[in-house]
Design an enzyme around this catalytic site. Structure first.
Site, PDB file in Angstrom:
ATOM      1  N   HIS A  26      21.517  -6.466 -48.881  1.00  8.35           N
ATOM      2  CA  HIS A  26      22.428  -6.429 -50.027  1.00  8.35           C
ATOM      3  C   HIS A  26      21.647  -6.536 -51.337  1.00  8.35           C
ATOM      4  CE1 HIS A  26      21.757 -10.752 -50.055  1.00  8.35           C
ATOM      5  NE2 HIS A  26      22.195 -10.826 -48.825  1.00  8.35           N
TER       6      HIS A  26
HETATM    7  P1  TYD Z   1      24.621 -13.899 -46.007  1.00  7.31           P
HETATM    8  O1  TYD Z   1      24.075 -14.072 -47.377  1.00  7.31           O
HETATM    9  O2  TYD Z   1      25.776 -12.959 -45.842  1.00  7.31           O
HETATM   10  O3  TYD Z   1      23.453 -13.503 -45.015  1.00  7.31           O
HETATM   11  P2  TYD Z   1      22.936 -12.041 -44.633  1.00  7.31           P
HETATM   12  O4  TYD Z   1      22.947 -11.249 -45.916  1.00  7.31           O
HETATM   13  O5  TYD Z   1      21.579 -12.258 -44.068  1.00  7.31           O
HETATM   14  O6  TYD Z   1      23.904 -11.501 -43.655  1.00  7.31           O
HETATM   15  O7  TYD Z   1      25.052 -15.313 -45.462  1.00  7.31           O
HETATM   16  C1  TYD Z   1      25.486 -15.500 -44.150  1.00  7.31           C
HETATM   17  C2  TYD Z   1      26.540 -16.578 -44.127  1.00  7.31           C
HETATM   18  O8  TYD Z   1      26.046 -17.797 -44.661  1.00  7.31           O
HETATM   19  C3  TYD Z   1      27.782 -16.220 -44.921  1.00  7.31           C
HETATM   20  O9  TYD Z   1      28.909 -16.600 -44.142  1.00  7.31           O
HETATM   21  C4  TYD Z   1      27.734 -17.085 -46.140  1.00  7.31           C
HETATM   22  C5  TYD Z   1      26.876 -18.264 -45.730  1.00  7.31           C
HETATM   23  N1  TYD Z   1      26.023 -18.757 -46.827  1.00  7.31           N
HETATM   24  C6  TYD Z   1      26.387 -19.884 -47.521  1.00  7.31           C
HETATM   25  O10 TYD Z   1      27.455 -20.494 -47.249  1.00  7.31           O
HETATM   26  N2  TYD Z   1      25.574 -20.355 -48.517  1.00  7.31           N
HETATM   27  C7  TYD Z   1      24.420 -19.729 -48.856  1.00  7.31           C
HETATM   28  O11 TYD Z   1      23.694 -20.191 -49.768  1.00  7.31           O
HETATM   29  C8  TYD Z   1      24.057 -18.529 -48.156  1.00  7.31           C
HETATM   30  C9  TYD Z   1      22.809 -17.784 -48.508  1.00  7.31           C
HETATM   31  C10 TYD Z   1      24.885 -18.098 -47.141  1.00  7.31           C
END
Ligand code: TYD
Length: 134
Positions: free
Chosen positions: A50
């Protein structure tokens, strides 16, 4: 790629074990609001595909290695991180994902924003459109 750079963090070499650190604004160009880390990544998995509307970050391989693949809508660049004293600075509006994680690798990320869903651009086509509008 505009603004992206590898920051060499302080490294205090010591026979008892080396030490590195960074401080708000002194070694990285923003105030930290949130840190998180990615670990126990199964072989072959990809994380973080992303871009962020308004969020900058540094990414550090605290342990092991992984690749950070960056795309600014025109060019792609891959940074292999494998030293805990190197921080990859990624400004806002750069598409990025992490891949090729080694066993037991630990990806540490510090950002200047709290976790907010509306910061995320999760569709590459939408990202390209936004870039082209600028
Ligand atoms: P996400 O940023 O979507 O990870 P990726 O891009 O690798 O798929 O995050 C995955 C999950 O973790 C999503 O449900 C949101 C949660 N999350 C938090 O609650 N706090 C944070 O600081 C981050 C980075 C993720």
């Amino acid at each position: 790629m505009d603004g992206v750079r590898l920051i060499s963090l302080p490294k205090i070499v010591d026979n008892r074990g080396n030490l590195s650190y960074f401080e708000n604004l002194n070694h990285i160009p923003f105030e930290i609001k949130r840190v998180y880390w990615i670990y126990d990544v199964p072989g072959g998995e990809i994380r973080g595909g992303h871009a962020y509307l308004d969020l900058q970050e540094v990414i550090i391989a605290l342990s092991g290695s992984f690749d950070v693949v960056l795309n600014d809508g025109v060019n792609q660049k891959v940074y292999t991180l494998n030293r805990s004293y190197n921080a990859l600075y990624v400004p806002k509006m750069i598409w990025r994902h992490l891949e090729n994680f080694s066993t037991n690798s630990l990806a540490f990320i510090a950002t200047d924003a709290f976790y907010e869903l509306n910061q995320y651009i999760r569709d590459f086509y939408t990202y390209k459109q936004l870039i082209n509008e600028k």
